[in-house]
Design a protein around this motif. Sequence first.
Motif, PDB file in Angstrom:
ATOM      1  N   SER A  78     -16.057  -5.214  -2.334  1.00  0.00           N
ATOM      2  CA  SER A  78     -14.670  -4.765  -2.434  1.00  0.00           C
ATOM      3  C   SER A  78     -14.430  -4.134  -3.793  1.00  0.00           C
ATOM      4  O   SER A  78     -15.203  -4.338  -4.740  1.00  0.00           O
ATOM      5  N   ALA A  79     -13.349  -3.385  -3.872  1.00  0.00           N
ATOM      6  CA  ALA A  79     -12.949  -2.769  -5.136  1.00  0.00           C
ATOM      7  C   ALA A  79     -11.475  -2.416  -5.070  1.00  0.00           C
ATOM      8  O   ALA A  79     -10.898  -2.263  -3.986  1.00  0.00           O
ATOM      9  N   TYR A  80     -10.897  -2.292  -6.256  1.00  0.00           N
ATOM     10  CA  TYR A  80      -9.493  -1.928  -6.390  1.00  0.00           C
ATOM     11  C   TYR A  80      -9.409  -0.832  -7.444  1.00  0.00           C
ATOM     12  O   TYR A  80      -9.897  -0.996  -8.563  1.00  0.00           O
ATOM     13  N   ARG A  81      -8.823   0.287  -7.067  1.00  0.00           N
ATOM     14  CA  ARG A  81      -8.687   1.426  -7.976  1.00  0.00           C
ATOM     15  C   ARG A  81      -7.214   1.654  -8.246  1.00  0.00           C
ATOM     16  O   ARG A  81      -6.443   1.958  -7.330  1.00  0.00           O
ATOM     17  N   LYS A  82      -6.819   1.510  -9.496  1.00  0.00           N
ATOM     18  CA  LYS A  82      -5.437   1.733  -9.914  1.00  0.00           C
ATOM     19  C   LYS A  82      -5.248   3.238 -10.057  1.00  0.00           C
ATOM     20  O   LYS A  82      -5.910   3.887 -10.843  1.00  0.00           O
ATOM     21  N   GLY A  83      -4.331   3.779  -9.251  1.00  0.00           N
ATOM     22  CA  GLY A  83      -4.099   5.217  -9.271  1.00  0.00           C
ATOM     23  C   GLY A  83      -2.838   5.582 -10.015  1.00  0.00           C
ATOM     24  O   GLY A  83      -2.088   4.721 -10.478  1.00  0.00           O
ATOM     25  N   LEU A  84      -2.611   6.874 -10.142  1.00  0.00           N
ATOM     26  CA  LEU A  84      -1.405   7.355 -10.804  1.00  0.00           C
ATOM     27  C   LEU A  84      -0.187   7.140  -9.923  1.00  0.00           C
ATOM     28  O   LEU A  84       0.882   6.796 -10.409  1.00  0.00           O
ATOM     29  N   GLN A  85      -0.348   7.352  -8.617  1.00  0.00           N
ATOM     30  CA  GLN A  85       0.742   7.115  -7.676  1.00  0.00           C
ATOM     31  C   GLN A  85       0.375   6.024  -6.690  1.00  0.00           C
ATOM     32  O   GLN A  85       1.121   5.089  -6.484  1.00  0.00           O
ATOM     33  N   ASP A  86      -0.763   6.171  -6.050  1.00  0.00           N
ATOM     34  CA  ASP A  86      -1.217   5.195  -5.064  1.00  0.00           C
ATOM     35  C   ASP A  86      -2.449   4.472  -5.581  1.00  0.00           C
ATOM     36  O   ASP A  86      -3.288   5.058  -6.254  1.00  0.00           O
ATOM     37  N   ASP A  87      -2.549   3.207  -5.227  1.00  0.00           N
ATOM     38  CA  ASP A  87      -3.739   2.434  -5.529  1.00  0.00           C
ATOM     39  C   ASP A  87      -4.632   2.455  -4.293  1.00  0.00           C
ATOM     40  O   ASP A  87      -4.148   2.594  -3.165  1.00  0.00           O
ATOM     41  N   THR A  88      -5.929   2.321  -4.494  1.00  0.00           N
ATOM     42  CA  THR A  88      -6.890   2.309  -3.397  1.00  0.00           C
ATOM     43  C   THR A  88      -7.556   0.944  -3.334  1.00  0.00           C
ATOM     44  O   THR A  88      -7.995   0.427  -4.363  1.00  0.00           O
ATOM     45  N   LEU A  89      -7.623   0.389  -2.143  1.00  0.00           N
ATOM     46  CA  LEU A  89      -8.325  -0.875  -1.921  1.00  0.00           C
ATOM     47  C   LEU A  89      -9.481  -0.605  -0.972  1.00  0.00           C
ATOM     48  O   LEU A  89      -9.292   0.044   0.068  1.00  0.00           O
ATOM     49  N   LEU A  90     -10.646  -1.101  -1.316  1.00  0.00           N
ATOM     50  CA  LEU A  90     -11.844  -0.944  -0.486  1.00  0.00           C
ATOM     51  C   LEU A  90     -12.365  -2.318  -0.096  1.00  0.00           C
ATOM     52  O   LEU A  90     -12.350  -3.250  -0.907  1.00  0.00           O
ATOM     53  N   LEU A  91     -12.832  -2.404   1.124  1.00  0.00           N
ATOM     54  CA  LEU A  91     -13.472  -3.624   1.600  1.00  0.00           C
ATOM     55  C   LEU A  91     -14.552  -3.197   2.586  1.00  0.00           C
ATOM     56  O   LEU A  91     -14.322  -2.323   3.428  1.00  0.00           O
ATOM     57  N   ALA A  92     -15.713  -3.785   2.459  1.00  0.00           N
ATOM     58  CA  ALA A  92     -16.796  -3.515   3.406  1.00  0.00           C
ATOM     59  C   ALA A  92     -17.609  -4.789   3.583  1.00  0.00           C
ATOM     60  O   ALA A  92     -17.739  -5.594   2.653  1.00  0.00           O
ATOM     61  N   PHE A  93     -18.097  -4.981   4.795  1.00  0.00           N
ATOM     62  CA  PHE A  93     -18.956  -6.123   5.070  1.00  0.00           C
ATOM     63  C   PHE A  93     -19.800  -5.814   6.295  1.00  0.00           C
ATOM     64  O   PHE A  93     -19.532  -4.876   7.049  1.00  0.00           O
ATOM     65  N   VAL A  94     -20.829  -6.617   6.479  1.00  0.00           N
ATOM     66  CA  VAL A  94     -21.758  -6.450   7.606  1.00  0.00           C
ATOM     67  C   VAL A  94     -21.481  -7.557   8.619  1.00  0.00           C
ATOM     68  O   VAL A  94     -21.305  -8.721   8.253  1.00  0.00           O
ATOM     69  N   LEU A  95     -21.428  -7.144   9.886  1.00  0.00           N
ATOM     70  CA  LEU A  95     -21.254  -8.076  11.000  1.00  0.00           C
ATOM     71  C   LEU A  95     -22.411  -7.915  11.974  1.00  0.00           C
ATOM     72  O   LEU A  95     -22.956  -6.811  12.114  1.00  0.00           O
TER      73      LEU A  95
END
Length: 170
Positions: free
Chosen positions: A70-87
Motif C-alpha cells: 500500500s501507499a499514500y500520496r499527498k497531492g496538491l488537490q487530491d490524495d492517492t491511496l494504493l492497495l494491492a494484494f494477491v489472492l
Amino acid sequence: MGWKEWEKSKAGPGRRMGRLCGLLVVCAGLGAGCAGGPEPQARWMDGVTTAEVVQRLQVVVPASASDLRSAYRKGLQDDTLLLAFVLPTPDVEGFLARLDPQEPVKAGPKSFAGPEPVAPFAHVGLPEPDSVPGVRTGQVCAPCAEVDFMHAAVARVDEKSSRVYFEAAD
C-alpha cells in the motif's frame, strides 16, 4: 519650491529614467519573491500503514490475501491511496462480488494514471495494472463513503493466484 520644480531642476531626464528603472527592478523583485520559490509538489508519505489505507478505503481484505502493499500520496488537490494484494484465483470472483462494484470488473485496461504522468504502483514495486496482459478493470464506486472514487483491477500472477489492485482518490 514644490516637488515638480525640484524634480525638474535637480534631476535631468537620465536621472529620472534611472530612478524609474530602479523602481521597476525593485517591483519586479518583490513580485518574483511572492510568486517564486519552490512550488508545492505531491509526495509519497512515509509511515502510512497498510491497515490505515485499508481502513480509509473500507475494503475488507480476505484472510487468504498475501503480499499486501500500500501507499499514500499527498497531492496538491487530491490524495492517492494504493492497495494491492494477491489472492488465490478461485477467491477473486467472490471477493469482487462482495465489493458490489459500480461497474463490472471486465477485461481491458483502464488507465490508472491520473492527470500527471506517473506510475503509482511502481512506488510499491509492482507493474502498473495497465501493463499486465489480460488485466480486468472496473470502477468500484464514485463517489464512495470515504474517497472520491475507487478503481479496481485484477491480473493473473500465475496459474494459482491473481493480484488485486485498488487506486482511489480522496
